[in-house]
Design a protein around this motif. Structure first.
Motif, PDB file in Angstrom:
ATOM      1  N   ARG A 207      -0.443  -9.721  -6.533  1.00  0.00           N
ATOM      2  CA  ARG A 207      -0.762 -11.158  -6.570  1.00  0.00           C
ATOM      3  C   ARG A 207      -2.267 -11.404  -6.589  1.00  0.00           C
ATOM      4  NH1 ARG A 207       1.410 -15.693  -7.854  1.00  0.00           N
ATOM      5  NH2 ARG A 207       0.306 -16.755  -6.152  1.00  0.00           N
ATOM      6  N   ASN A 208      -3.031 -10.416  -6.142  1.00  0.00           N
ATOM      7  CA  ASN A 208      -4.488 -10.566  -6.072  1.00  0.00           C
ATOM      8  C   ASN A 208      -5.211  -9.561  -6.964  1.00  0.00           C
ATOM      9  OD1 ASN A 208      -4.554 -12.735  -4.091  1.00  0.00           O
ATOM     10  ND2 ASN A 208      -3.762 -11.231  -2.659  1.00  0.00           N
ATOM     11  N   GLY A 209      -4.524  -9.108  -8.021  1.00  0.00           N
ATOM     12  CA  GLY A 209      -5.158  -8.240  -8.995  1.00  0.00           C
ATOM     13  C   GLY A 209      -5.008  -6.757  -8.738  1.00  0.00           C
ATOM     14  N   GLY A 210      -4.251  -6.380  -7.717  1.00  0.00           N
ATOM     15  CA  GLY A 210      -4.057  -4.965  -7.410  1.00  0.00           C
ATOM     16  C   GLY A 210      -2.892  -4.348  -8.164  1.00  0.00           C
ATOM     17  N   ARG A 211      -2.511  -3.158  -7.746  1.00  0.00           N
ATOM     18  CA  ARG A 211      -1.470  -2.393  -8.455  1.00  0.00           C
ATOM     19  C   ARG A 211      -0.137  -2.361  -7.720  1.00  0.00           C
ATOM     20  NH1 ARG A 211      -3.209   3.149  -8.319  1.00  0.00           N
ATOM     21  NH2 ARG A 211      -1.255   3.483  -9.441  1.00  0.00           N
ATOM     22  N   TYR A 212      -0.080  -2.907  -6.503  1.00  0.00           N
ATOM     23  CA  TYR A 212       1.105  -2.714  -5.662  1.00  0.00           C
ATOM     24  C   TYR A 212       1.838  -4.033  -5.435  1.00  0.00           C
ATOM     25  CZ  TYR A 212      -1.226   1.715  -4.862  1.00  0.00           C
ATOM     26  OH  TYR A 212      -1.838   2.930  -5.048  1.00  0.00           O
ATOM     27  N   PRO A 213       3.086  -4.132  -5.893  1.00  0.00           N
ATOM     28  CA  PRO A 213       3.839  -5.389  -5.744  1.00  0.00           C
ATOM     29  C   PRO A 213       4.588  -5.533  -4.411  1.00  0.00           C
ATOM     30  CG  PRO A 213       5.075  -3.867  -7.101  1.00  0.00           C
ATOM     31  CD  PRO A 213       3.768  -3.181  -6.793  1.00  0.00           C
TER      32      PRO A 213
ATOM     33  N   ASN B 151       5.282  10.397  -2.177  1.00  0.00           N
ATOM     34  CA  ASN B 151       5.845   9.686  -3.328  1.00  0.00           C
ATOM     35  C   ASN B 151       4.993   8.499  -3.783  1.00  0.00           C
ATOM     36  OD1 ASN B 151       8.042  11.424  -3.598  1.00  0.00           O
ATOM     37  ND2 ASN B 151       9.267  10.271  -2.105  1.00  0.00           N
ATOM     38  N   GLY B 152       3.802   8.331  -3.185  1.00  0.00           N
ATOM     39  CA  GLY B 152       2.866   7.328  -3.714  1.00  0.00           C
ATOM     40  C   GLY B 152       2.519   6.160  -2.820  1.00  0.00           C
ATOM     41  N   LEU B 153       3.026   6.111  -1.576  1.00  0.00           N
ATOM     42  CA  LEU B 153       2.681   5.015  -0.666  1.00  0.00           C
ATOM     43  C   LEU B 153       1.169   4.973  -0.466  1.00  0.00           C
ATOM     44  CD1 LEU B 153       3.712   2.872   1.535  1.00  0.00           C
ATOM     45  CD2 LEU B 153       3.371   4.752   3.173  1.00  0.00           C
ATOM     46  N   LYS B 154       0.577   3.785  -0.634  1.00  0.00           N
ATOM     47  CA  LYS B 154      -0.853   3.586  -0.438  1.00  0.00           C
ATOM     48  C   LYS B 154      -1.108   3.105   0.992  1.00  0.00           C
ATOM     49  CE  LYS B 154      -5.205   2.510  -1.818  1.00  0.00           C
ATOM     50  NZ  LYS B 154      -6.175   3.421  -2.431  1.00  0.00           N
ATOM     51  N   VAL B 155      -2.076   3.736   1.677  1.00  0.00           N
ATOM     52  CA  VAL B 155      -2.465   3.326   3.026  1.00  0.00           C
ATOM     53  C   VAL B 155      -3.926   2.897   2.995  1.00  0.00           C
ATOM     54  CG1 VAL B 155      -2.709   4.015   5.434  1.00  0.00           C
ATOM     55  CG2 VAL B 155      -0.821   4.932   4.075  1.00  0.00           C
ATOM     56  N   THR B 156      -4.194   1.641   3.377  1.00  0.00           N
ATOM     57  CA  THR B 156      -5.558   1.119   3.393  1.00  0.00           C
ATOM     58  C   THR B 156      -6.056   1.004   4.824  1.00  0.00           C
ATOM     59  OG1 THR B 156      -4.910  -1.212   3.542  1.00  0.00           O
ATOM     60  CG2 THR B 156      -5.074  -0.255   1.326  1.00  0.00           C
ATOM     61  N   ARG B 157      -7.344   0.717   4.969  1.00  0.00           N
ATOM     62  CA  ARG B 157      -7.938   0.627   6.298  1.00  0.00           C
ATOM     63  C   ARG B 157      -7.415  -0.578   7.076  1.00  0.00           C
ATOM     64  NH1 ARG B 157     -11.730   3.217   8.841  1.00  0.00           N
ATOM     65  NH2 ARG B 157     -12.954   2.213  10.500  1.00  0.00           N
ATOM     66  N   GLY B 158      -7.227  -1.711   6.406  1.00  0.00           N
ATOM     67  CA  GLY B 158      -6.806  -2.909   7.118  1.00  0.00           C
ATOM     68  C   GLY B 158      -5.964  -3.830   6.260  1.00  0.00           C
ATOM     69  N   TRP B 159      -5.485  -4.913   6.884  1.00  0.00           N
ATOM     70  CA  TRP B 159      -4.632  -5.879   6.184  1.00  0.00           C
ATOM     71  C   TRP B 159      -5.364  -6.511   5.005  1.00  0.00           C
ATOM     72  CZ3 TRP B 159      -5.416 -11.025   5.177  1.00  0.00           C
ATOM     73  CH2 TRP B 159      -4.322 -11.714   4.625  1.00  0.00           C
ATOM     74  N   SER B 160      -6.621  -6.872   5.182  1.00  0.00           N
ATOM     75  CA  SER B 160      -7.362  -7.563   4.123  1.00  0.00           C
ATOM     76  C   SER B 160      -7.435  -6.717   2.858  1.00  0.00           C
ATOM     77  CB  SER B 160      -8.775  -7.916   4.589  1.00  0.00           C
ATOM     78  OG  SER B 160      -8.735  -8.867   5.627  1.00  0.00           O
TER      79      SER B 160
ATOM     80  N   THR C  83       4.119   0.408  -3.162  1.00  0.00           N
ATOM     81  CA  THR C  83       3.962  -0.162  -1.824  1.00  0.00           C
ATOM     82  C   THR C  83       2.605   0.175  -1.216  1.00  0.00           C
ATOM     83  OG1 THR C  83       6.355   0.066  -1.491  1.00  0.00           O
ATOM     84  CG2 THR C  83       4.998  -0.285   0.474  1.00  0.00           C
ATOM     85  N   VAL C  84       1.992  -0.828  -0.591  1.00  0.00           N
ATOM     86  CA  VAL C  84       0.730  -0.625   0.132  1.00  0.00           C
ATOM     87  C   VAL C  84       0.873  -1.163   1.553  1.00  0.00           C
ATOM     88  CG1 VAL C  84      -0.254  -2.787  -0.811  1.00  0.00           C
ATOM     89  CG2 VAL C  84      -1.775  -1.031   0.137  1.00  0.00           C
ATOM     90  N   VAL C  85       0.422  -0.381   2.522  1.00  0.00           N
ATOM     91  CA  VAL C  85       0.459  -0.774   3.929  1.00  0.00           C
ATOM     92  C   VAL C  85      -0.910  -0.498   4.545  1.00  0.00           C
ATOM     93  CG1 VAL C  85       2.925  -0.237   4.102  1.00  0.00           C
ATOM     94  CG2 VAL C  85       1.235   1.482   4.785  1.00  0.00           C
TER      95      VAL C  85
END
Length: 336
Positions: A203-209, A185-194, A148-150
């Motif tokens: 769907r765009n080549g990343g690791r998180y479905p 447990n591995g949740l990814k947090v990015t700077r923004g939605w993009s 998961t990425v948020v």
């Protein structure tokens, strides 16, 4: 003297509009506004909505623009706190259902709304044969958190919306524990939605479905497919919504006039323009949110934009969201 005066009057006024990075309106519509008002509109991208607000706070004594688009119901209280906006209640707001009005004074006129929600990549889950999580408790487990990425609540409006949803669901102490467990447990947090959707999502080549996005994103996936035909819609979208109880949030976005605007009269006309029929009809398949004006038609692809059942929101939750962001930074990001 008369010729000089005519030339001065013919010089277009420049209106500066600062927006979040996802803003998109048909250039032909903007050109029509410019022609009708003898104006030039200059757009400034301010980052994700949280970053945009931070920039406005830091520059409030020397405003970067006349108009701001993209502040929402989770950010309005902070905009009020720093006295960033001047009131203007557009007459077009009468066409917006009262339930979607952001405030009575007209500091922000509601332009659109959307449902912040988790999406998942159907192909990934079918390929690995993994069942979907059924609750937020499931999502924080090692099995799903690492998928998961948020976006960060500190810099992203969808991220803040998701934070508010978790606090609404668990209470503050329970939410901080959920976030700590999920990150551990591995949740990814990015700077923004993009970054989350366009870089980290499978769907765009990343690791998180599993990605935090909008309930309308599955419709966008169909619309942008090479074979899109509104008369021959596929059976399903390649992505779908994951409406886990307590994970969704109604986001209301608005347009407002900044205090210190150099072109206040033109700014008011631009606010009206954003709520006008042409822009409202343009919004759904450009920004993938719902137009605020009732009765605005939607493209048939919106059949894939399923609607969530929303939890009742505690009134105190949106009184000071920044306090919750600050607590999240302390309790989650800096926790050891």
């Amino acid at each position: 003297m008369g010729l000089a005066s005519a030339q001065t009057q013919a010089t277009p006024a420049t209106l500066t509009v600062i927006t979040h990075d996802s803003f998109d309106v048909d250039k032909k519509l903007v050109a029509s506004f410019e022609t009708a008002n003898n104006a030039r509109v200059r757009f400034v991208k301010g980052g994700d909505a949280g970053e945009l607000l931070n920039r406005l706070v830091l520059t409030r004594r020397a405003p970067l623009a006349d108009v701001v688009y993209g502040l929402d119901n989770s950010l309005l209280s902070r905009a009020r706190q720093f006295d960033l906006l001047q009131a203007y209640r557009s007459p077009e707001l009468a066409k917006v259902p009262a339930a979607y009005h952001l405030d009575d004074a007209g500091l922000l006129n509601t332009v659109d709304y959307g449902y912040v929600a988790l999406n998942y990549d159907r192909a990934y889950f079918q390929k690995v044969g993994l069942s979907l999580p059924r609750s937020l408790d499931d999502l924080k487990s090692p099995q799903y958190a690492k998928l998961t990425v948020v976006a960060s609540p500190a810099t992203s409006s969808p991220g803040l919306a998701f934070l508010l949803a978790t606090v609404n669901h668990y209470g503050e102490a329970g939410a901080w524990q959920w976030w700590r467990d999920a990150r551990l447990n591995g949740l990814k947090v990015t700077r923004g939605w993009s970054d989350a959707y366009n870089k980290e999502f499978t769907r765009n080549g990343g690791r998180y479905p599993i990605v935090l996005s909008y309930a309308s994103s599955p419709a966008a996936e169909v619309f942008y497919a090479d074979s899109y035909d509104a008369k021959k819609l596929p059976a399903q979208s390649p992505t779908a919504n994951l409406f886990l109880p307590g994970s969704t949030w109604l986001q209301l976005e608005g347009v407002g006039i900044l205090k210190g605007a150099k072109q206040p009269a033109l700014a008011r006309k631009f606010v009206d323009f954003m709520l006008g029929g042409s822009v409202q009809a343009d919004i759904p398949t450009r920004m993938w949110i719902y137009p605020a004006v009732g009765g605005t038609p939607l493209d048939p692809v919106f059949k894939f934009a399923t609607l969530p059942e929303l939890s009742a929101v505690k009134p105190s939750l949106t009184a000071n969201p920044q306090r919750l962001v600050d607590a999240w930074v302390t309790q989650v990001l800096r926790a050891r």
